[in-house]
Design a protein around this motif. Structure first.
Motif, mmCIF file in Angstrom:
data_model
loop_
_atom_site.group_PDB
_atom_site.id
_atom_site.type_symbol
_atom_site.label_atom_id
_atom_site.label_comp_id
_atom_site.label_asym_id
_atom_site.label_seq_id
_atom_site.Cartn_x
_atom_site.Cartn_y
_atom_site.Cartn_z
ATOM 1 N N ASN A 337 0.839 -1.206 0.000
ATOM 2 C CA ASN A 337 0.000 0.000 0.000
ATOM 3 C C ASN A 337 0.874 1.256 0.000
ATOM 4 O OD1 ASN A 337 -2.283 -1.589 0.034
ATOM 5 N ND2 ASN A 337 -2.455 -1.556 2.268
ATOM 6 N N ALA A 338 1.935 1.227 0.790
ATOM 7 C CA ALA A 338 2.828 2.383 0.827
ATOM 8 C C ALA A 338 3.477 2.608 -0.528
ATOM 9 C CB ALA A 338 3.894 2.178 1.905
ATOM 10 N N LEU A 339 3.808 1.515 -1.186
ATOM 11 C CA LEU A 339 4.382 1.638 -2.529
ATOM 12 C C LEU A 339 3.376 2.248 -3.486
ATOM 13 C CD1 LEU A 339 6.538 1.113 -4.685
ATOM 14 C CD2 LEU A 339 5.691 -1.236 -4.851
ATOM 15 N N GLN A 340 2.133 1.781 -3.381
ATOM 16 C CA GLN A 340 1.101 2.331 -4.260
ATOM 17 C C GLN A 340 0.924 3.836 -4.009
ATOM 18 O OE1 GLN A 340 -0.560 0.627 -6.689
ATOM 19 N NE2 GLN A 340 -1.372 2.613 -7.312
ATOM 20 N N ASN A 341 0.937 4.256 -2.736
ATOM 21 C CA ASN A 341 0.797 5.677 -2.424
ATOM 22 C C ASN A 341 1.970 6.480 -2.982
ATOM 23 O OD1 ASN A 341 -1.587 5.116 -1.068
ATOM 24 N ND2 ASN A 341 -0.560 4.896 0.928
ATOM 25 N N ALA A 342 3.169 5.944 -2.812
ATOM 26 C CA ALA A 342 4.342 6.649 -3.317
ATOM 27 C C ALA A 342 4.303 6.756 -4.835
ATOM 28 C CB ALA A 342 5.602 5.931 -2.862
ATOM 29 N N GLN A 343 3.850 5.679 -5.486
ATOM 30 C CA GLN A 343 3.745 5.714 -6.940
ATOM 31 C C GLN A 343 2.702 6.761 -7.382
ATOM 32 O OE1 GLN A 343 2.875 1.632 -7.804
ATOM 33 N NE2 GLN A 343 5.060 1.047 -7.989
ATOM 34 N N ASP A 344 1.588 6.865 -6.611
ATOM 35 C CA ASP A 344 0.568 7.867 -6.963
ATOM 36 C C ASP A 344 1.129 9.292 -6.838
ATOM 37 O OD1 ASP A 344 -1.144 5.794 -7.426
ATOM 38 O OD2 ASP A 344 -2.131 5.917 -5.465
ATOM 39 N N VAL A 345 1.850 9.529 -5.743
ATOM 40 C CA VAL A 345 2.418 10.863 -5.542
ATOM 41 C C VAL A 345 3.417 11.180 -6.647
ATOM 42 C CG1 VAL A 345 3.842 12.282 -4.014
ATOM 43 C CG2 VAL A 345 2.027 10.834 -3.061
ATOM 44 N N TYR A 346 4.255 10.233 -6.933
ATOM 45 C CA TYR A 346 5.258 10.447 -7.971
ATOM 46 C C TYR A 346 4.594 10.669 -9.317
ATOM 47 C CZ TYR A 346 8.901 9.455 -11.395
ATOM 48 O OH TYR A 346 9.744 9.520 -12.480
ATOM 49 N N GLY A 347 3.550 9.876 -9.589
ATOM 50 C CA GLY A 347 2.856 10.040 -10.874
ATOM 51 C C GLY A 347 2.223 11.419 -11.005
ATOM 52 N N LYS A 348 1.632 11.912 -9.925
ATOM 53 C CA LYS A 348 0.993 13.223 -9.987
ATOM 54 C C LYS A 348 2.023 14.329 -10.189
ATOM 55 C CE LYS A 348 -2.253 16.200 -7.486
ATOM 56 N NZ LYS A 348 -1.480 17.420 -7.781
ATOM 57 N N ILE A 349 3.138 14.282 -9.415
ATOM 58 C CA ILE A 349 4.171 15.307 -9.560
ATOM 59 C C ILE A 349 4.772 15.272 -10.957
ATOM 60 C CG2 ILE A 349 6.431 16.039 -8.718
ATOM 61 C CD1 ILE A 349 5.625 15.071 -5.971
ATOM 62 N N LYS A 350 5.018 14.086 -11.455
ATOM 63 C CA LYS A 350 5.603 13.994 -12.786
ATOM 64 C C LYS A 350 4.655 14.519 -13.840
ATOM 65 C CE LYS A 350 8.001 10.795 -15.858
ATOM 66 N NZ LYS A 350 8.475 9.418 -16.084
ATOM 67 N N TYR A 351 3.355 14.234 -13.641
ATOM 68 C CA TYR A 351 2.371 14.744 -14.603
ATOM 69 C C TYR A 351 2.312 16.269 -14.564
ATOM 70 C CZ TYR A 351 -2.067 15.759 -16.860
ATOM 71 O OH TYR A 351 -3.036 16.322 -17.677
ATOM 72 N N ASP A 352 2.291 16.826 -13.359
ATOM 73 C CA ASP A 352 2.243 18.285 -13.240
ATOM 74 C C ASP A 352 3.466 18.923 -13.884
ATOM 75 O OD1 ASP A 352 -0.123 18.025 -11.904
ATOM 76 O OD2 ASP A 352 0.770 18.175 -9.901
ATOM 77 N N ASN A 353 4.622 18.378 -13.663
ATOM 78 C CA ASN A 353 5.831 18.938 -14.257
ATOM 79 C C ASN A 353 5.846 18.795 -15.772
ATOM 80 O OD1 ASN A 353 6.773 19.662 -11.749
ATOM 81 N ND2 ASN A 353 8.065 17.845 -11.507
ATOM 82 N N SER A 354 5.209 17.713 -16.239
ATOM 83 C CA SER A 354 5.183 17.527 -17.704
ATOM 84 C C SER A 354 4.308 18.564 -18.388
ATOM 85 C CB SER A 354 4.705 16.118 -18.036
ATOM 86 O OG SER A 354 3.352 15.939 -17.656
ATOM 87 N N GLU A 359 11.830 24.649 -19.739
ATOM 88 C CA GLU A 359 12.631 25.825 -19.439
ATOM 89 C C GLU A 359 12.033 26.643 -18.302
ATOM 90 O OE1 GLU A 359 13.108 27.989 -23.032
ATOM 91 O OE2 GLU A 359 14.375 26.453 -24.006
ATOM 92 N N ASP A 360 10.701 26.519 -18.139
ATOM 93 C CA ASP A 360 10.045 27.260 -17.071
ATOM 94 C C ASP A 360 10.013 26.484 -15.757
ATOM 95 O OD1 ASP A 360 9.597 29.219 -18.937
ATOM 96 O OD2 ASP A 360 7.572 28.494 -19.427
ATOM 97 N N LEU A 361 10.425 25.222 -15.781
ATOM 98 C CA LEU A 361 10.385 24.378 -14.585
ATOM 99 C C LEU A 361 11.484 24.824 -13.623
ATOM 100 C CD1 LEU A 361 8.587 21.975 -13.797
ATOM 101 C CD2 LEU A 361 10.459 20.476 -14.441
ATOM 102 N N ASN A 362 11.114 25.137 -12.360
ATOM 103 C CA ASN A 362 12.106 25.603 -11.392
ATOM 104 C C ASN A 362 12.733 24.424 -10.648
ATOM 105 O OD1 ASN A 362 10.267 24.782 -9.415
ATOM 106 N ND2 ASN A 362 9.262 26.776 -9.428
ATOM 107 N N ASP A 363 13.722 24.725 -9.843
ATOM 108 C CA ASP A 363 14.458 23.677 -9.114
ATOM 109 C C ASP A 363 13.595 22.989 -8.069
ATOM 110 O OD1 ASP A 363 16.665 24.278 -10.601
ATOM 111 O OD2 ASP A 363 17.559 25.609 -9.083
ATOM 112 N N ARG A 368 11.174 18.095 -6.077
ATOM 113 C CA ARG A 368 10.004 17.334 -5.604
ATOM 114 C C ARG A 368 9.823 16.055 -6.419
ATOM 115 N NH1 ARG A 368 5.096 18.843 -5.744
ATOM 116 N NH2 ARG A 368 5.265 20.370 -7.432
ATOM 117 N N GLU A 369 10.037 16.137 -7.705
ATOM 118 C CA GLU A 369 9.897 14.935 -8.568
ATOM 119 C C GLU A 369 10.979 13.902 -8.222
ATOM 120 O OE1 GLU A 369 9.840 13.630 -13.286
ATOM 121 O OE2 GLU A 369 9.842 15.755 -12.729
ATOM 122 N N SER A 370 12.214 14.395 -8.026
ATOM 123 C CA SER A 370 13.299 13.462 -7.689
ATOM 124 C C SER A 370 13.042 12.782 -6.338
ATOM 125 C CB SER A 370 14.635 14.216 -7.652
ATOM 126 O OG SER A 370 14.923 14.772 -8.923
#
Length: 572
Positions: A337-354, A359-363, A368-370
């Protein structure tokens, strides 16, 4: 002999009457003259004289009588005489030959063997059906047992043939076929790279050895041989040198120890040893009495308590192991379950950054994505660890239950054995313990044996001899051995300096030649004959597998039945 008297009434009529004695041929004495009685003369009639005819005949007759007398009736040596008496005449006849009975019979056993006992001897009178001799039954009984065993084996073979091939036999035949097929494939595909590499390594090693021999010894080789020689010489000098005070002290201690051992043995056992041996006998006898008496109610109750305790322990182990396994399973679920939650968070952050221009993406967004990706990796690692813990919990449960079950079985077996009572083996083992303890006590009471004293004295003599050798310096044997090592090292140094011999070079060259031939063969692959041999192996393995699957044929069953018949005849 009885003399024959002349009859006065008889008259001789011829001059050849042999002085009036009767001869052996009748009344006429010699057969040519005949005595006539006076009565016969009185009855004869007078005859006419025939003198002219009688005279020549009488002369001839006289000459014949004279010749006959000369040849047959002349006096010889006086005969031997003996007195006639009555007695028993014994007549003996001697001859050689073989005495044979009027009837005989040759007796033999139906089977060969060793005669154990003979019940009849020469001269005994036996009747039909009497036992005359018996064979040793041990060998015959063993032969009978072997024949019966062979009969049972034949029956089992027939039963096995009728039942058909076992699954494991089919699997074994299939495995043989797979191995043969793999070998054929390897042969057809040529040598493997590993085989070529191994052959190349052998060639390189042989070539290096040959090159080394041709080049001769290196300075390092000579230095090593010289060092070995110096070590051997130093050891020889050490052996020749007198012993040190420490070595002599150790040898003297060994002499004292050996002498003390001999003195203790010669003095006999002490009271404590005898008492301990007697206590061991008493303990062994008590154990034997206990075994013979059988278990008491307390023993059975204790064994039952052990069974109950083992059963309860098994229940506790099962409960604990099951709880541990369940906790490990829940940990897997939580980690997933923890893995699934972490994957969801990572997926959302990666989607938002995409959705933002790179060039406009800040550090901060990139960080946060890393971090979210690292959280996913950590969650995956925790899932893997939770899965490993769960598998370990399952294996631990299996092992703990198996151990608990074994303890329950052992306790139950001990209880069953107590209830069944002591066996003959138990009593024999307890009796053996008594006998062994008694034998040890008897040996102590009897005192030391002669061979034990002799062995102890030999130890003393050996220790004293070693001490004397140390005090006198190295023994001749030690000096000889050290000198042999020096000679060997000297010879090795000389050989290293002299270089290889012609024979050593020839052997090394032959090894290189054989290694190169093996490498060429490995590179060339299998020959047609090797391929045909591998194909024949596959065909044989396939035939064996087909036979295993098909089972026994009618001919096989018939052969086994005939073997049973032969085995039955052997038993009979």
């Amino acid at each position: 002999m009885k003399d024959v008297q002349k009859d006065p009434t008889r008259t001789d009529t011829t001059p050849g009457s042999l002085n009036g004695h009767e001869g052996a041929n009748g009344a006429g004495g010699n057969g040519f003259a005949r005595e006539l009685s006076t009565a016969e003369l009185a009855g004869m009639r007078p005859r006419r004289s025939r003198l002219p005819i009688v005279l020549p005949a009488a002369l001839v007759l006289l000459l014949a009588l004279g010749a006959a007398w000369w040849f047959f009736l002349r006096p010889g040596p006086p005969p031997n005489t003996a007195t006639v008496r009555r007695d028993t005449i014994i007549s003996t006849v001697e001859t050689t030959g073989k005495l044979e009975a009027q009837s005989s019979a040759r007796l033999s056993f139906k089977v060969p063997g060793r005669v154990a006992e003979v019940y009849a001897k020469a001269g005994d009178q036996v009747e039909a059906g009497d036992v005359l001799a018996v064979l040793d039954m041990d060998n015959l009984e063993r032969q009978l047992a072997e024949a019966r065993t062979q009969l049972e084996i034949s029956k089992l073979k027939l039963q096995q043939a009728k039942e058909g091939a076992r699954p494991e036999d089919v699997q074994a035949a299939a495995a043989d076929l797979n191995a043969a097929t793999a070998r054929l494939n390897n042969v057809r595909s040529g040598s493997r790279s590993e085989d070529i590499a191994a052959a190349q390594a052998v060639l390189n090693q042989a070539q290096a050895r040959l090159d080394q021999l041709r080049k001769g010894a290196t300075p390092e080789d000579i230095a090593q041989a010289e060092a070995t020689l110096r070590q051997a010489q130093a050891k020889l000098e050490q052996v020749k040198a007198p012993a040190t005070p420490d070595q002599i002290a150790q040898a003297e201690a060994a002499v004292r120890e050996a002498q003390a051992k001999y003195d203790a043995l010669a003095a006999g056992p002490i009271e404590q040893d005898v008492a301990a041996a007697q206590a061991a006998v008493n303990q062994a006898q008590a154990n034997l009495d206990k075994v013979r008496a059988g278990p008491t109610e307390q023993d059975v109750a204790a064994a039952q308590a052990a069974v109950d305790q083992a059963t309860a322990s098994r229940t506790q182990v099962a409960s604990t192991a099951a709880n541990t396994k369940e906790q490990a399973r829940l940990a897997v679920v939580q980690a997933s379950n923890a893995l699934q939650n972490a994957q969801d968070v990572y997926g959302k952050i990666k989607y938002d950054n995409s959705q933002v221009d790179p060039e406009d993406l800040n550090d901060d967004d990139r960080n946060r994505e890393s971090k979210a990706l690292r959280d996913v990796r950590d969650a995956e690692a925790r899932v893997e660890q939770a899965v490993l813990d769960y598998e370990a919990a399952k294996q631990t449960e299996i092992a703990q239950l198996a151990s608990a079950d074994a303890r329950v079985r052992e306790a139950q077996a001990a209880l069953d054995k107590l209830r069944a009572g002591p066996t003959a083996e138990d009593i024999a083992a307890a009796q053996a313990g008594v006998d062994q303890a008694q034998a040890k006590l008897d040996a102590l009471n009897a005192g030391p044996r002669f061979e034990d004293l002799a062995a102890a004295q030999a130890g003393v003599d050996q220790a004293k001899s070693a001490l004397a050798d140390l005090r006198a310096g190295g023994t001749p044997a030690a000096v000889t051995a050290a000198q042999a090592d020096v000679d060997k090292a000297q010879a090795a140094l000389g050989k290293v300096k002299a270089g290889p011999t012609v024979e050593e070079l020839r052997v090394a060259e032959e090894e290189v030649k054989q290694a190169r031939a093996s490498l060429d063969k490995a590179r060339a692959g299998a020959t047609p004959d090797e391929i045909r041999e591998a194909e024949a192996g596959v065909a044989a393995a396939q035939a064996a597998l087909d036979k295993a699957k098909a089972g026994a044929t009618g001919t096989d069953v018939a052969i086994l039945e005939q073997q049973i018949a032969l085995s039955e005849l052997a038993v009979e």
